[in-house]
Design a protein around this motif. Structure first.
Motif, mmCIF file in Angstrom:
data_model
loop_
_atom_site.group_PDB
_atom_site.id
_atom_site.type_symbol
_atom_site.label_atom_id
_atom_site.label_comp_id
_atom_site.label_asym_id
_atom_site.label_seq_id
_atom_site.Cartn_x
_atom_site.Cartn_y
_atom_site.Cartn_z
ATOM 1 N N ASN A 70 -3.558 -1.426 30.382
ATOM 2 C CA ASN A 70 -3.888 -2.873 30.613
ATOM 3 C C ASN A 70 -4.400 -3.646 29.515
ATOM 4 O O ASN A 70 -5.376 -3.271 28.789
ATOM 5 C CB ASN A 70 -5.067 -2.873 31.708
ATOM 6 N N TYR A 85 -5.123 -6.560 26.386
ATOM 7 C CA TYR A 85 -5.514 -7.732 26.180
ATOM 8 C C TYR A 85 -5.693 -8.170 24.710
ATOM 9 O O TYR A 85 -5.888 -7.114 23.782
ATOM 10 C CB TYR A 85 -7.133 -7.949 26.716
ATOM 11 N N ASN A 91 -5.856 -15.011 32.164
ATOM 12 C CA ASN A 91 -4.581 -14.233 32.435
ATOM 13 C C ASN A 91 -3.472 -14.751 31.917
ATOM 14 O O ASN A 91 -3.222 -15.581 31.112
ATOM 15 C CB ASN A 91 -4.380 -14.368 34.078
ATOM 16 N N CYS A 146 -9.341 -16.567 34.461
ATOM 17 C CA CYS A 146 -10.069 -15.711 35.492
ATOM 18 C C CYS A 146 -11.406 -15.248 35.320
ATOM 19 O O CYS A 146 -12.126 -15.649 34.083
ATOM 20 C CB CYS A 146 -9.478 -14.331 35.557
ATOM 21 N N SER A 202 -13.145 -9.513 34.326
ATOM 22 C CA SER A 202 -11.964 -8.730 34.123
ATOM 23 C C SER A 202 -12.761 -7.215 33.706
ATOM 24 O O SER A 202 -13.500 -7.382 32.694
ATOM 25 C CB SER A 202 -11.095 -8.957 32.858
ATOM 26 N N GLY A 203 -12.676 -6.253 34.616
ATOM 27 C CA GLY A 203 -13.603 -5.164 34.315
ATOM 28 C C GLY A 203 -13.212 -4.368 33.154
ATOM 29 O O GLY A 203 -13.943 -4.006 32.139
ATOM 30 N N ASN A 204 -11.679 -4.420 32.746
ATOM 31 C CA ASN A 204 -11.093 -3.510 31.747
ATOM 32 C C ASN A 204 -11.598 -4.496 30.487
ATOM 33 O O ASN A 204 -11.975 -4.151 29.390
ATOM 34 C CB ASN A 204 -9.683 -3.536 31.906
ATOM 35 N N ASN A 258 -14.004 -11.828 41.104
ATOM 36 C CA ASN A 258 -12.910 -12.320 41.435
ATOM 37 C C ASN A 258 -12.338 -11.907 42.680
ATOM 38 O O ASN A 258 -12.631 -10.847 43.278
ATOM 39 C CB ASN A 258 -11.823 -11.894 40.294
ATOM 40 N N ASN A 289 -5.817 -11.037 43.579
ATOM 41 C CA ASN A 289 -5.303 -9.640 43.114
ATOM 42 C C ASN A 289 -5.080 -8.788 44.159
ATOM 43 O O ASN A 289 -5.785 -8.856 45.069
ATOM 44 C CB ASN A 289 -6.373 -8.991 42.091
ATOM 45 N N GLU A 345 -1.620 -7.999 39.655
ATOM 46 C CA GLU A 345 -2.661 -8.711 39.379
ATOM 47 C C GLU A 345 -2.556 -10.476 39.538
ATOM 48 O O GLU A 345 -1.178 -10.752 38.967
ATOM 49 C CB GLU A 345 -3.006 -8.725 37.818
ATOM 50 N N ARG A 346 -3.348 -11.002 40.061
ATOM 51 C CA ARG A 346 -3.340 -12.596 39.916
ATOM 52 C C ARG A 346 -3.197 -12.964 38.449
ATOM 53 O O ARG A 346 -3.752 -12.458 37.765
ATOM 54 C CB ARG A 346 -4.441 -13.135 40.536
ATOM 55 N N SER A 390 -6.028 -1.741 36.126
ATOM 56 C CA SER A 390 -7.140 -2.927 36.088
ATOM 57 C C SER A 390 -8.323 -2.520 36.552
ATOM 58 O O SER A 390 -8.565 -1.791 37.659
ATOM 59 C CB SER A 390 -6.568 -3.837 37.484
ATOM 60 N N GLY A 391 -9.474 -2.952 35.942
ATOM 61 C CA GLY A 391 -10.792 -2.519 36.337
ATOM 62 C C GLY A 391 -11.428 -3.091 37.505
ATOM 63 O O GLY A 391 -11.847 -2.132 38.310
ATOM 64 N N SER A 392 -11.367 -4.123 37.585
ATOM 65 C CA SER A 392 -12.016 -4.797 38.915
ATOM 66 C C SER A 392 -11.047 -4.433 40.118
ATOM 67 O O SER A 392 -11.680 -4.320 41.341
ATOM 68 C CB SER A 392 -11.858 -6.424 38.674
HETATM 69 N N1 LIG Z 1 -5.980 -10.814 36.794
HETATM 70 C C1 LIG Z 1 -7.429 -10.730 37.259
HETATM 71 C C2 LIG Z 1 -8.208 -10.717 36.111
HETATM 72 C C3 LIG Z 1 -8.035 -9.424 35.218
HETATM 73 C C4 LIG Z 1 -8.547 -8.343 35.902
HETATM 74 C C5 LIG Z 1 -8.603 -7.264 34.867
HETATM 75 N N2 LIG Z 1 -7.250 -6.806 34.223
HETATM 76 C C6 LIG Z 1 -9.533 -5.974 35.102
HETATM 77 O O1 LIG Z 1 -9.559 -5.176 34.635
HETATM 78 O O2 LIG Z 1 -10.277 -6.395 35.888
HETATM 79 C C7 LIG Z 1 -7.722 -12.078 37.838
HETATM 80 O O3 LIG Z 1 -7.180 -13.117 37.750
HETATM 81 O O4 LIG Z 1 -8.782 -12.149 38.749
#
Ligand SMILES: N[C@@H](CCC[C@H](N)C(=O)O)C(=O)O
Length: 300
Positions: free
Chosen positions: A12, A14, A66, A72, A75-77, A170, A203, A221-222, A230-232
């Protein structure tokens, strides 16, 4: 000058744009361009910050986007990667291993670098809310839904699903399935993520409970689409499984890009631990810089 720092957490990825290191402007269009995997650097999103000079003991603010340019809330990650970025830039202040706090649109999140060399960072994501108004979620007739969202009937095309929806900084929708696959995430994920009943989108996680200590998910993912991790999302799946009585308070969440550990306290608060690494850093070529400047100008 360094225009960008690219990081990944289990695939994931960034791009960090640090206003202390570059004057590259950030706008929804410029984010889309930077995240484009053919015309830009390529990423699932952009982390823009710190938004003010970081000081020990003071939450460090950053903005998250995003890859489609949408903002967003968290983002956990991304928070784990940004913590490493701060430590790389100022190790004397941020790499000592003491916890510190990052601030995003959602809320403040405590982070702690457990092993800087291995990129192992822990982040606290707080308590999820299983309530329709928090998502927000609409009823089939388009009116605001009310009440718990642990078991929500959701019609998607010809499919009649029962999902768990929750908000944890989120929005997330967890779909229990016998076998999560990338094909399922890529085909059904967009229909759920953009479903009319989710006015702010959501998401989506396709969840298989392997055991009480191991979960397996595929993620759509949204605002970013199919993601290797994805962390969250991992935390959302763990919180949903825990709330449904399907897992213990500490689980490994397996995703195509790798695994993270999620712990859930008795008060439902969630902690995410996992690896991430820097991939590259550099400057944008003049042609890209010019396009980013035009995109930002157009956004004004
Ligand atoms: N796409 C998510 C935000 C990103 C989440 C991320 N990859 C994670 O690791 O949490 C959103 O729009 O909420």
């Amino acid at each position: 000058m360094t225009d960008f720092f690219k990081y990944q957490a289990l695939g994931n990825d960034y791009v960090v744009i640090d206003p202390r290191c570059t004057d590259v402007p950030v706008s929804p269009e410029s984010v889309r361009l930077v995240c484009d995997r053919h015309f830009g650097i390529g990423a699932d999103g952009v982390l823009y910050g710190p938004l003010e000079e970081p000081r020990p003991g003071v939450p460090v603010p950053l903005a998250l986007f995003n890859s489609d340019g949408s903002v967003c809330e968290r983002s956990g990650n991304g928070l784990r990667m940004f913590a490493l970025h701060l430590a790389e830039r100022e190790p004397g202040t941020w790499a000592g291993g003491e916890p510190f706090t990052l601030r995003t649109a959602a809320r403040d999140s405590p982070v702690q670098i457990l092993d800087r060399a291995a990129g192992v960072v822990q982040v606290g994501l707080g308590k999820p809310v299983f309530d329709a108004a928090a998502l927000p979620l609409l009823d089939e007739d388009g009116t605001p839904a009310e009440g718990p969202t642990l078991s929500v009937p959701l019609t998607v095309g010809e499919r009649k699903l029962t999902v768990t929806a929750l908000h944890n900084g989120n929005p997330h929708t967890v779909v229990p399935v016998a076998e999560p696959t990338a094909e399922l995430a890529r085909s059904l994920g967009p229909e759920i993520a953009g479903h009319a009943r989710f006015p702010l989108r959501t998401n989506v996680q396709f969840l298989r409970v392997v055991s009480r200590s191991v979960l397996e998910i595929e993620v759509y993912e949204r605002g970013a689409g199919y993601a290797l991790a994805s962390g969250s999302s991992a935390c959302a799946a763990a919180s949903a499984a825990r709330e449904l009585g399907l897992c213990d308070d500490r689980v490994e969440v397996r995703m195509p890009g790798g695994s993270v550990t999620v712990t859930i306290a008795p008060d439902r608060s969630v902690t995410l631990t996992g690896e991430s690494q820097q991939v590259a850093s550099g400057v944008f070529a003049p042609a890209l810089r010019a396009r980013l400047a035009r995109a930002a100008e157009a956004a004004r």
